[in-house]
Design a protein around this motif. Structure first.
Motif, short mmCIF file in Angstrom:
data_model
loop_
_atom_site.label_atom_id
_atom_site.label_comp_id
_atom_site.label_asym_id
_atom_site.label_seq_id
_atom_site.Cartn_x
_atom_site.Cartn_y
_atom_site.Cartn_z
N LYS A 64 57.38 40.78 51.56
CA LYS A 64 58.22 40.37 52.67
C LYS A 64 59.00 41.54 53.24
O LYS A 64 59.21 41.62 54.46
CB LYS A 64 59.19 39.28 52.20
CG LYS A 64 60.06 38.70 53.30
CD LYS A 64 60.94 37.58 52.78
CE LYS A 64 61.80 37.00 53.90
NZ LYS A 64 62.68 35.92 53.39
N GLN A 88 58.87 42.78 57.12
CA GLN A 88 60.07 42.86 57.95
C GLN A 88 60.19 44.20 58.63
O GLN A 88 60.59 44.30 59.80
CB GLN A 88 61.30 42.58 57.09
CG GLN A 88 62.61 42.52 57.87
CD GLN A 88 62.62 41.39 58.88
OE1 GLN A 88 62.10 40.30 58.60
NE2 GLN A 88 63.19 41.63 60.05
N ASN A 121 60.28 44.76 62.64
CA ASN A 121 61.34 45.51 63.31
C ASN A 121 60.77 46.62 64.19
O ASN A 121 61.28 46.90 65.28
CB ASN A 121 62.30 46.11 62.28
CG ASN A 121 63.10 45.05 61.56
OD1 ASN A 121 63.27 43.93 62.06
ND2 ASN A 121 63.57 45.37 60.37
#
Length: 595
Positions: free
Chosen positions: A288, A292, A296
């Motif tokens: 995860k 992420q 981003n």
């Protein structure tokens, strides 16, 4: 005393609080701001045209009005505390944030949208909510929220279709409100086109709105039986609706598939395919945290319009226009680079088409010490740090206009590292770089020796500071060793050639002796043909001479007897000279080939 300390601590934290636009809080707040903006956009026109709806729920509308105003004010506070990127680094200084916001057009727009125009209620009456029309000025905030949602959602195509349907609903809603207002102005039930009389069946508020919305939908979609307008006001309203339907709605609905396809193709050209990457990460169960970071990075590209596939986009235009576009876009960046400041324009035109844009996230390494280098980098925007192996200690900070990585792709004499990276370069914030490969740089600098010498000299100075450049004495010793090796190799080659030359000379002497014997035999044969036939005693002498010549020339005598007796000594000398030159040229050619 404890209470005072807590108050001071809370006051300090609120004063220093800064919102990161890339964080989840800012995204959630934008979604919250959708409600007050849409409320004003839909309800103000509804209350203006439907008086019964406005007066029946007046306390509710006033509560929602001032709640939306409060959210508008809170949004201004959050906007003041929202940081922005400067050179790829988030600015958190509240004084700079205030100065930037107060001097922008956004502040003026937000301020006008919150002017207390509600005071006009005392003049025109509370049943006229149109005085709040200045609240529509927050529409750019709605567009920002929808754009941010489009970059975050996993199903952008469905989101685009949903957004299109919302736009159609708002357009139809406004048209329905205007239709009801026009019917009220002309007179309910005056003809079949306007809204019917407010009898029992058409008096309820829901029936008024639904009938108007249905009639507006029929007009805009140009389907169904629409009564013919009779009054001029009705005709003008129908003309405006038909134009809107033809120019906007019909074209949008008829080309929904093309619009979605074009939007998707545009995104795939401008930005990498985020959906494909997400599917790949989900299928391989990537952590995860890593997902992420990738989200981003994609979000940064979309929000700040960072295009990293410029070369593919520029393929759509001719070569000469492609060069001009690239020069106009990237010339300010190249002009900051010291080695390119005084270069010819032709060099810049050649380089801009070979630059590859890249975006690095905060904390990401651009290169590590010891890696094989295949390209150099030019910083367009952002800041990068030269760090130690621990990744924390900073030796230097590079900003826009600096370049690095040229040491590993330049053939600098005495470089101990060869084509290896000599430092760790890490991005502090979001950094935009241009990469230039070794092959492209070599080709570009081959025609510009001044820039090449400057670049090599700068790399040599860096290597001297780092102790990675070999001393001149060691270099001379290696050069001497190379010269001695070459001399030894030449001596060995010369010895082999001398041996071959001696062998060829021996063969030449042997061939010369054989040729001399043959010439003597031919002279003897010629003399025998010119003299009369000898007697028996002479025949014995002739036979002895024949035996004295040797048996190896027997075939030559038989061949000579078949020739005509018209040869002379000059002809024989010519034959001997030709054969000697032929043998000599053959020897020289063999010697040259061996050499």
């Amino acid at each position: 005393h404890l209470g005072l300390r807590m108050d001071k601590t809370t006051d300090f934290s609120l004063r220093e609080w800064v919102v990161d636009p890339a964080e989840q809080f800012y995204y959630v707040w934008l979604q919250v701001m959708i409600f007050p903006i849409v409320y004003n956009l839909v309800i103000i026109i509804l209350r203006t045209c439907f008086n019964s709806i406005a007066l029946s729920y007046l306390p509710l509308w006033l509560t929602l009005d001032y709640l939306s105003d409060f959210m508008y004010m809170l949004d201004m506070v959050i906007t003041v505390h929202t940081g922005y990127l400067d050179q790829g680094i988030l600015i958190k200084d509240l004084s700079q944030l205030k100065k930037r916001y107060l001097s922008s057009k956004d502040f003026l727009r937000d301020l006008v949208s919150l002017l207390p125009t509600d005071l006009l209620y005392f003049i025109v009456g509370i049943q006229t909510p149109l005085v709040r029309v200045n609240r529509f000025l927050r529409l750019p905030r709605l567009n920002e929220a929808l754009d941010r949602m489009e970059t975050i959602t996993s199903y952008p195509n469905i989101f685009r279709l949903s957004k299109l349907m919302i736009y159609i609903f708002v357009l139809t809603h406004w048209n329905a409100c205007l239709y009801f207002a026009l019917s009220s102005y002309v007179g309910f039930g005056r003809d079949q086109w306007v809204y019917p009389n407010l009898t029992d069946d058409f008096a309820s508020m829901r029936r008024q709105y639904f009938h108007s919305f249905w009639f507006s939908t029929k007009i805009l979609t140009t389907v169904g039986d629409i009564p013919l307008p009779e009054l001029e006001e009705e005709l003008l309203f129908m003309i405006a609706n038909l134009l809107i339907a033809v120019l906007v709605f019909a074209s949008v609905v008829g080309n929904v598939g093309n619009v979605v396809t074009n939007l998707r193709d545009r995104d795939n050209i401008f930005f990498p395919n985020h959906e494909l990457v997400r599917a790949y990460l989900r299928s391989h169960h990537v952590s995860k945290e890593l997902r992420q970071r990738i989200d981003n990075w994609y979000q940064h590209l979309h929000i700040n319009k960072k295009i990293i596939r410029e070369n593919e986009i520029l393929q759509q235009v001719p070569v000469y226009l492609r060069t001009e576009i690239a020069v106009s876009v990237h010339l300010p960046t190249l002009s900051k680079v010291t080695i390119f400041q005084n270069c010819d324009k032709s060099l810049l035109e050649e380089l801009v088409l070979k630059l590859t844009p890249q975006v690095f996230s905060p904390g990401e390494y651009v290169c590590r010490k010891g890696d094989v280098g295949h390209e150099m980098y030019i910083i367009k925007e952002g800041k990068l740090a030269v760090v130690a192996d621990d990744g924390v200690t900073e030796f230097a900070v590079l900003s826009a206009g600096n370049f690095f990585g040229e040491i590993s792709i330049l053939n600098i004499k005495g470089n101990k590292s060869g084509n290896r990276r000599t430092a760790n370069i890490k991005s502090i914030g979001y950094s935009d770089l241009f990469s230039l490969s070794k092959e492209d740089l070599t080709d570009a600098l081959s025609e510009f020796p001044t820039a090449k010498r400057h670049l090599e000299e700068k790399g040599r100075q860096i290597l001297i500071k780092m102790g990675m450049l070999e001393e001149s004495g060691q270099g001379e010793e290696k050069e001497e060793e190379k010269v001695e090796t070459k001399i030894k190799r030449l001596e060995d080659t010369l010895e082999v050639l001398q041996t071959k030359l001696a062998r060829l000379i021996v063969e030449l002497e042997s061939s010369s002796r054989k040729m001399q014997s043959r010439v003597e035999q031919l002279e003897w044969e010629l003399a025998a043909l010119e003299n009369p036939v000898p007697d028996e005693g002479d025949e014995d002498e002739v036979q002895g001479r024949r035996e004295g010549v040797g048996g190896e020339t027997e075939w030559e005598r038989e061949e000579a007897e078949g020739e005509e007796g018209k040869c002379n000594p000059t002809f024989l000398e010519t034959i001997q000279a030709i054969n000697y030159k032929t043998i000599q040229s053959s020897i020289h050619s063999k010697m040259s080939l061996n050499y």
